[in-house]
Design an enzyme around this catalytic site. Structure first.
Site, PDB file in Angstrom:
ATOM      1  N   GLY A   1       9.916  69.975   8.082  1.00 21.53           N
ATOM      2  CA  GLY A   1      10.725  68.915   7.702  1.00 21.53           C
ATOM      3  C   GLY A   1      11.358  69.287   6.330  1.00 21.53           C
TER       4      GLY A   1
ATOM      5  CB  VAL B   1       8.778  68.771   1.628  1.00 19.92           C
ATOM      6  CG1 VAL B   1       8.215  69.472   0.435  1.00 19.92           C
ATOM      7  CG2 VAL B   1       9.064  67.333   1.034  1.00 19.92           C
TER       8      VAL B   1
ATOM      9  CB  VAL C   1       3.002  69.084  -0.163  1.00 22.43           C
ATOM     10  CG1 VAL C   1       4.345  68.417  -0.507  1.00 22.43           C
ATOM     11  CG2 VAL C   1       2.782  70.779  -0.691  1.00 22.43           C
TER      12      VAL C   1
ATOM     13  CG  HIS D   1       1.773  62.139  -6.022  1.00 25.81           C
ATOM     14  ND1 HIS D   1       2.954  62.141  -7.288  1.00 25.81           N
ATOM     15  CD2 HIS D   1       2.595  62.341  -5.164  1.00 25.81           C
ATOM     16  CE1 HIS D   1       3.944  62.477  -6.646  1.00 25.81           C
ATOM     17  NE2 HIS D   1       3.799  62.497  -5.375  1.00 25.81           N
TER      18      HIS D   1
HETATM   19  N1  LIG Z   1       2.971  65.627  -3.014  1.00 18.44           N
HETATM   20  C1  LIG Z   1       4.177  65.333  -3.559  1.00 18.44           C
HETATM   21  O1  LIG Z   1       4.483  65.431  -4.607  1.00 18.44           O
HETATM   22  C2  LIG Z   1       5.210  65.293  -2.410  1.00 18.44           C
HETATM   23  C3  LIG Z   1       4.729  64.803  -1.027  1.00 18.44           C
HETATM   24  N2  LIG Z   1       5.356  64.455  -0.110  1.00 18.44           N
HETATM   25  C4  LIG Z   1       4.972  64.347   1.338  1.00 18.44           C
HETATM   26  O2  LIG Z   1       4.823  65.432   2.127  1.00 18.44           O
HETATM   27  C5  LIG Z   1       5.224  65.117   3.120  1.00 18.44           C
HETATM   28  C6  LIG Z   1       6.446  65.545   4.068  1.00 18.44           C
HETATM   29  O3  LIG Z   1       7.495  65.132   3.562  1.00 18.44           O
HETATM   30  P1  LIG Z   1       9.006  65.468   4.309  1.00 18.44           P
HETATM   31  O4  LIG Z   1       9.024  66.963   4.509  1.00 18.44           O
HETATM   32  O5  LIG Z   1       9.939  64.627   3.364  1.00 18.44           O
HETATM   33  O6  LIG Z   1       8.876  64.858   5.603  1.00 18.44           O
HETATM   34  P2  LIG Z   1       9.455  65.129   7.209  1.00 18.44           P
HETATM   35  O7  LIG Z   1       9.342  64.034   8.097  1.00 18.44           O
HETATM   36  O8  LIG Z   1      10.860  65.525   6.874  1.00 18.44           O
HETATM   37  O9  LIG Z   1       8.795  66.185   7.571  1.00 18.44           O
HETATM   38  C7  LIG Z   1       7.561  66.280   7.930  1.00 18.44           C
HETATM   39  C8  LIG Z   1       7.294  67.321   9.080  1.00 18.44           C
HETATM   40  O10 LIG Z   1       5.963  67.258   9.538  1.00 18.44           O
HETATM   41  C9  LIG Z   1       5.919  67.473  10.870  1.00 18.44           C
HETATM   42  N3  LIG Z   1       4.673  67.243  11.471  1.00 18.44           N
HETATM   43  C10 LIG Z   1       4.163  66.147  11.691  1.00 18.44           C
HETATM   44  N4  LIG Z   1       2.700  66.544  12.191  1.00 18.44           N
HETATM   45  C11 LIG Z   1       2.470  67.724  12.340  1.00 18.44           C
HETATM   46  C12 LIG Z   1       1.494  68.455  12.495  1.00 18.44           C
HETATM   47  N5  LIG Z   1       0.541  68.085  13.335  1.00 18.44           N
HETATM   48  N6  LIG Z   1       1.491  70.015  12.685  1.00 18.44           N
HETATM   49  C13 LIG Z   1       2.741  70.348  12.009  1.00 18.44           C
HETATM   50  N7  LIG Z   1       3.819  69.749  11.641  1.00 18.44           N
HETATM   51  C14 LIG Z   1       3.716  68.299  11.699  1.00 18.44           C
HETATM   52  C15 LIG Z   1       7.179  66.901  11.464  1.00 18.44           C
HETATM   53  O11 LIG Z   1       7.424  67.267  12.760  1.00 18.44           O
HETATM   54  C16 LIG Z   1       8.118  66.939  10.243  1.00 18.44           C
HETATM   55  O12 LIG Z   1       8.768  68.048  10.850  1.00 18.44           O
HETATM   56  C17 LIG Z   1       5.187  63.339   3.535  1.00 18.44           C
HETATM   57  O13 LIG Z   1       3.714  62.956   3.582  1.00 18.44           O
HETATM   58  C18 LIG Z   1       5.631  63.290   2.074  1.00 18.44           C
HETATM   59  O14 LIG Z   1       5.105  61.843   1.493  1.00 18.44           O
HETATM   60  C19 LIG Z   1       6.797  64.560  -0.162  1.00 18.44           C
HETATM   61  C20 LIG Z   1       7.559  64.798  -1.451  1.00 18.44           C
HETATM   62  C21 LIG Z   1       6.452  65.144  -2.836  1.00 18.44           C
HETATM   63  O1  LIG Z   2       7.525  59.266  -3.386  1.00 19.16           O
HETATM   64  C1  LIG Z   2       7.291  59.708  -2.036  1.00 19.16           C
HETATM   65  O2  LIG Z   2       6.741  59.137  -1.085  1.00 19.16           O
HETATM   66  C2  LIG Z   2       7.430  61.223  -2.117  1.00 19.16           C
HETATM   67  C3  LIG Z   2       6.619  61.578  -3.218  1.00 19.16           C
HETATM   68  O3  LIG Z   2       5.214  61.746  -3.323  1.00 19.16           O
HETATM   69  C4  LIG Z   2       7.480  61.812  -4.408  1.00 19.16           C
HETATM   70  O4  LIG Z   2       8.616  62.145  -4.390  1.00 19.16           O
HETATM   71  O5  LIG Z   2       7.060  61.805  -5.534  1.00 19.16           O
END
Ligand SMILES: NC(=O)C1=CN([C@@H]2O[C@H](COP(=O)(O)OP(=O)(O)OC[C@H]3O[C@@H](n4cnc5c(N)ncnc54)[C@H](O)[C@@H]3O)[C@@H](O)[C@H]2O)C=CC1
Ligand SMILES: O=C([O-])CC(=O)C(=O)O
Length: 325
Positions: free
Chosen positions: A22, A24, A129, A186
């Site tokens: 996705g 990230v 993540v 976080h």
């Molecule tokens: N730790 C941190 O600081 C951060 C964490 N996040 C988290 O990262 C995650 C992803 O965020 P985005 O990329 O923006 O979301 P997104 O919706 O753009 O991408 C998520 C992807 O995961 C895929 N997916 C779902 N189930 C799956 C599975 N079983 N196996 C493989 N792929 C699967 C989806 O098809 C999608 O392409 C979210 O939970 C978000 O909250 C996002 C930003 C910062």
């Molecule tokens: O805010 C969210 O849900 C995604 C994330 O963890 C961040 O950007 O820090």
């Protein structure tokens, strides 16, 4: 004339698998190859999507001047032998949601992804993540049975980058002159540490008044939600991808950087059997050590409150898994 290199003359390239292609995951893949750090396998459950993204990234190589290979796949067999696996699979939050609201949706996805990935890459270092980050890291560690040196979560690098940004904006300073430190989970209880945040070595407590610092601390705590509210459809991904890439780079280049990392604590800071963000040295063998900073009573209480909230969510997740068998 045969112009192609035989496999024996091609040098070994490290391989990073990114589970979840996705926002990230795909941005991270771009960062990794454009920094010429490793080949990347992008894996997702959606058919064709990671393959399309990989082809798009491959077609940019001649312009971006690197020769890293990007593969898109829906099959874990294609991730075999990875040096690093990053798990970004799962749902992002929507406006009005907390990261904890994602617990039920994402726990099963992350546990399954971790189990399937380790079956093909038993020697990799794992970076989680997906949110809620600290709980997901705990569950992935449990699912893989890996030691805490080999599986960790990314959050502190991002939260610290946000604090760094807000300090730079306030002081009209260059962001790279600023070192900011954010510990804890976080979430809203994260623990920005102004005493350990400096502008070229000068603590910000010498440069800004208490009310201003509190305002920047609050904006940092709310940093993810601020972007979720502005975007209305998904959450931040540019700075998150950069932050993960810092960790990937420190491992691949054995930089032993000191970074705030969500790690499994074994008594440090008087915390046990919980994951939360603390400063760690990160190199080619994973987490080399955990640094115990000297904290004030107030700072340690904030860190403990943050870890207690994570512990509560871990208990909730474990109860759900027990109920579902
Ligand atoms: N730790 C941190 O600081 C951060 C964490 N996040 C988290 O990262 C995650 C992803 O965020 P985005 O990329 O923006 O979301 P997104 O919706 O753009 O991408 C998520 C992807 O995961 C895929 N997916 C779902 N189930 C799956 C599975 N079983 N196996 C493989 N792929 C699967 C989806 O098809 C999608 O392409 C979210 O939970 C978000 O909250 C996002 C930003 C910062
Ligand atoms: O805010 C969210 O849900 C995604 C994330 O963890 C961040 O950007 O820090």
């Amino acid at each position: 004339m045969n112009y192609s290199l035989s496999s024996s003359t091609r040098c070994h390239s490290p391989r990073v698998t990114v589970v979840g292609a996705g926002k990230v995951g795909s941005t991270l893949a771009q960062r990794i190859v454009e920094k010429n750090l490793a080949d990347v396998v992008l894996l997702d459950i959606v058919n064709g999507m990671p393959q399309g993204l990989a082809l798009d990234l491959m077609e940019a190589r001649g312009i971006e001047l690197h020769n890293r290979k990007i593969t898109g796949s829906n099959n874990y067999a294609d991730t075999s032998g990875s040096d690093i696996v990053v798990i970004t699979a799962g749902f992002p939050r929507k406006p009005g949601m907390s990261r904890d609201d994602l617990l039920l949706m994402n726990a099963k996805i992350v546990v399954e992804a971790a189990k399937r990935a380790i079956a093909h890459s038993p020697n990799a270092i794992y970076i989680v993540v997906t949110n809620p980050l600290d709980v997901m890291t705990y569950l992935a560690k449990e699912a893989t049975g890996l030691g805490r040196d080999l599986i960790m979560g990314m959050a502190g690098v991002l939260d610290s980058a946000r604090f760094q940004t807000f300090i730079a904006m306030e002081l009209e300073a260059c962001p790279s002159d600023i070192n900011a430190m954010v510990l804890g989970s976080h979430g809203n209880l994260m623990v920005p540490l102004p005493r350990y945040s400096t502008v070229n070595g000068i603590p910000i407590t010498e440069l800004l008044d208490a009310a201003t610092i509190e305002r920047l601390v609050e904006r940092t705590r709310n940093g993810g939600a601020e972007i979720v509210e502005l975007m209305q459809n998904g959450s931040a991904f540019y700075a998150p991808a950069s932050s993960i890439c810092v960790m990937v780079e420190s491992i691949l280049l054995n930089q032993s950087r000191l970074l705030p990392i969500a790690t499994y604590l074994q008594g440090e800071y008087d915390l046990k059997d919980v994951v939360t963000g603390v400063p760690c040295r990160l190199g080619s063998s994973g987490i080399e050590s955990v640094l115990e900073l000297s904290l004030t009573d107030e700072e340690i209480a904030a860190l403990h409150a943050s870890a207690a909230a994570v512990r509560q969510s871990i208990n909730q997740a474990q109860q759900i898994f027990a109920l579902c068998g």
